[in-house]
Design a protein around this motif. Structure first.
Motif, short mmCIF file in Angstrom:
data_model
loop_
_atom_site.label_atom_id
_atom_site.label_comp_id
_atom_site.label_asym_id
_atom_site.label_seq_id
_atom_site.Cartn_x
_atom_site.Cartn_y
_atom_site.Cartn_z
N GLY A 34 0.82 -1.21 0.00
CA GLY A 34 0.00 0.00 0.00
C GLY A 34 0.85 1.26 0.00
N THR A 35 1.90 1.25 0.83
CA THR A 35 2.78 2.43 0.95
C THR A 35 3.50 2.71 -0.37
N VAL A 36 4.08 1.68 -0.97
CA VAL A 36 4.83 1.85 -2.22
C VAL A 36 3.90 2.34 -3.34
N PHE A 64 4.42 5.94 -5.30
CA PHE A 64 4.47 5.97 -6.78
C PHE A 64 3.43 6.95 -7.32
N GLN A 65 2.22 6.86 -6.77
CA GLN A 65 1.10 7.70 -7.21
C GLN A 65 1.42 9.19 -7.02
N MET A 66 1.91 9.55 -5.84
CA MET A 66 2.12 10.96 -5.52
C MET A 66 3.35 11.54 -6.21
N ILE A 87 -2.38 8.39 -14.29
CA ILE A 87 -1.83 7.43 -13.33
C ILE A 87 -2.36 7.70 -11.93
N PHE A 88 -2.50 8.98 -11.60
CA PHE A 88 -3.03 9.30 -10.26
C PHE A 88 -4.41 8.70 -10.08
N GLY A 89 -5.27 8.91 -11.06
CA GLY A 89 -6.62 8.39 -10.97
C GLY A 89 -6.67 6.88 -10.99
#
Length: 642
Positions: A130-132, A136-138, A415-417
């Motif tokens: 979850g953290t990784v 990546f997202q942010m 990618i964020f979405g």
């Protein structure tokens, strides 16, 4: 065309823009050298869990009201009409569910990172996954959200591109690294006021120049820009009542329920009740923001009609069109254009400062502290500040990469979405389905991400390969993060498109359904794998990590059947018979010094809650009866009506 497009700023505009930067830096320096001077990780990352309702709610609003959204909503309404306003219907459930489901669970566990929950509910592997995924997202997103508005501003006004990017990036890094979460929240409050002022100024002046709001409404009505209720259930249609009102709920849950940037604000609240109230206060503010965006789009239409600056070739994209409109409206009013640019970059600042702070928090809490449990508080705080600084520099590097991306810029936004939905599915799997196990969680998350990238990249490639530009059925390359179509080339053409079939239909899914589709994939795959590999039993669950929604829905079943379905455990009072391994407990329940606590199960009143943080260590020493193993306490629980 160059003379027509470039409308230069006056000295007054630059002064107002500079004031925004100086004021934001000032707030950061104030919190760096006042109060506890950011000497502990609790103060730096969690604002000492001392924030009141109003600043938290305005910060929640500002975090996801980015510069791209400020530019995007008006262009969406100008091009397609007010159907977009029905997104407001999704705010009801989109904020009620976090207020009464996610906040009670996460707040009562006294977490710092939302991903700590995943270790409590599943195991460390799920937490790291979850953290990784979040990092990546942010990281992908934050550089683009800074570069995109600067690029639009440069194209329309000649405003120095890298001067703006560097000024914003460095100022934001400075106040985030020095002032911690308190500085981030209070600068968000200031920036929210600037955002409202900038948008209101454009609407008031633009409407008066167009002949008043009545005239604006009349022109919009005649131009078919006032949309009725579209109840078309087709999920391939970009915007209908169902895609906006129902698909939007999942989008809101991904943002306001499980995103670390928002969860961190809930957890910084003084009490659980204040955290819940901040969700309620955000609701009318979100509606106002939505209305301002729609009104600005209508005022644009009243000024230009169907003859848009985009069609005339004055600008190249829709986000530039909004800036062109603002400069056009304010050309004889020095200072107001600067106010709107300050508004625009307030959106960028509030978004990237939240990104820096939340990234520093998850890196510290999820990746570093578990491996260095004996790290001193001073070292941990210094490292947290260093992380915020490093992520600030990474943001500038990502902005540089964004400048080299060209058309791939849309994919970066997408990618964020794409990542938000699977993370929502992961938390829902843990909170609502007690028999889901860690194997199911990991496989479900991977399946959700694979599905998200397959659809997202497939739709992006499909549109890019179209030889004839036509109005898209959807905007799947858009980030649900911004709820806007600013990065898509929207073309006013009436050429009809044939309804796609097979895999093309999957690629044409409305971007508003992304979160719903991807989170459902995680839940379904996760449950299937869990049942195949051996579902969790209720006695193996950490109390307080599952919301008893199934127990409430299946109230009519006899207790023995509900027990078999893991539907017995209430949220607020863990069963007396269940012991939790001390290691798990210590990880979940740390006091402000990071030491483990063991207390008997109690349910406290609000007054006891507020003093709980100060009394924790003293109460632990005074505890009369040592327990052989620790139980999850109800010390942070307050009575909440669900």
């Amino acid at each position: 065309m160059g003379d027509v497009v470039l409308m230069h700023f006056t000295t007054v505009d630059y002064v107002i823009f500079a004031f925004l930067l100086v004021a934001s830096t000032g707030i950061g320096l104030f919190y760096a050298f006042s109060g506890g001077r950011q000497r502990t990780t609790q103060e730096f990352l969690m604002a000492d869990r001392s924030m009141s309702c109003l600043p938290v709610s305005l910060s929640l609003l500002a975090t996801f009201q980015s510069a791209v959204a400020i530019l995007g909503a008006p262009s969406e309404v100008y091009t397609f009409g007010t159907q977009y306003w029905f997104l407001g219907c999704s705010y009801f459930l989109g904020l009620l569910i976090p207020a009464h489901v996610f906040i009670p669970i996460l707040y009562r566990l006294r977490l710092s990172s939302a991903y700590e929950y995943l270790e409590l509910r599943f195991n460390k592997t799920v937490r790291i996954c979850g953290t990784v995924t979040f990092i990546f997202q942010m990281v992908i997103y934050m550089g683009v959200v800074l570069y995109a508005p600067a690029l639009a501003l440069n194209a329309v006004t000649g405003f120095d591109l890298w001067g703006a990017v560097l000024a914003m990036g460095l100022v934001c890094t400075l106040y985030t690294a020095l002032g911690g979460l308190k500085a981030v929240i209070w600068t968000d409050v200031f920036q929210t006021v600037v955002m409202f002022a900038g948008q209101l100024a454009v609407i008031v002046v633009g409407a008066s120049q167009a002949g008043g709001m009545a005239e604006v409404w009349r022109k919009a009505l005649n131009g078919s820009r006032i949309s009725g209720l579209d109840l078309n259930p087709d999920p391939l249609e970009r915007h209908t009542f169902w895609t906006l009102g129902v698909g939007g709920v999942f989008l809101m849950l991904a943002l306001y329920g499980v995103n670390q940037a928002q969860v961190q604000r809930y957890l910084s609240s003084r009490t659980e009740r204040e955290a819940v109230m901040s969700c309620y206060v955000v609701f009318p503010c979100q509606q106002i923001v939505l209305c301002l965006g729609c009104l600005m789009g209508l005022v644009m239409f009243a000024r230009y009609g169907e003859d848009s600056p985009l069609d005339k070739g004055y600008v190249k994209t829709n986000d530039q069109m909004v800036l062109y409109f603002v400069m056009d409206v304010f050309k004889d009013l020095p200072g107001l254009a600067g106010l709107f640019v300050a508004c625009l970059f307030s959106g960028a600042l509030s978004t990237i400062s939240s990104a820096f702070n939340s990234l520093a928090t998850v890196t510290m809490e999820d990746l570093i502290k578990p491996h260095f449990p004996n790290m001193t508080e001073a070292k941990a705080t210094l490292l947290s500040k260093g992380l915020a600084l490093v992520y600030g520099l990474v943001c500038l590097a990502m902005a540089y990469l964004a400048s080299k991306m060209g058309s791939v810029l849309q994919a970066a936004f997408s990618i964020f979405g794409m990542v938000g939905g699977p993370l929502l599915g992961l938390f829902c799997l843990g909170m609502f389905f007690p028999w889901a196990n860690s194997t199911g969680a990991v496989v479900g998350l991977v399946a959700g991400l694979a599905m998200a990238f397959w659809i997202g990249i497939g739709s992006f490639v499909m549109r890019m390969s179209d030889s004839i530009p036509m109005p898209p059925l959807n905007a799947t390359a858009l980030p649900p993060f911004d709820n806007t179509s600013v990065m898509t080339a929207l073309v006013n053409a009436t050429t009809p498109r044939l309804r796609p079939s097979g895999v093309q239909a999957l690629y044409s899914l409305s971007y508003m359904w992304y979160s719903a589709h991807n989170s459902t994939t995680v839940v379904v795959v996760g449950l299937l794998v869990s049942f195949l590999t051996g579902p969790m039993k209720e006695k193996d669950l950490t109390p307080g990590t599952v919301f008893p929604v199934l127990g409430t829905l299946l109230f009519f079943l006899p207790e023995r059947y509900r027990e078999k379905l893991c539907c017995v455990t209430p949220l607020s009072t863990p069963p007396e018979s269940k012991d939790i391994p001390a290691q798990t407990y210590r990880m979940a329940k740390k006091d402000i010094n990071g030491t483990a606590l063991c207390k008997e199960d109690t349910v406290t009143e609000d007054k006891e809650m507020e003093s709980d943080r100060a009394q924790t260590e003293e109460d632990d020493v005074e505890s009369r009866t040592p327990l052989p193993s620790c139980k999850l306490t109800g010390q942070t629980v307050e009575e909440t009506v669900f």
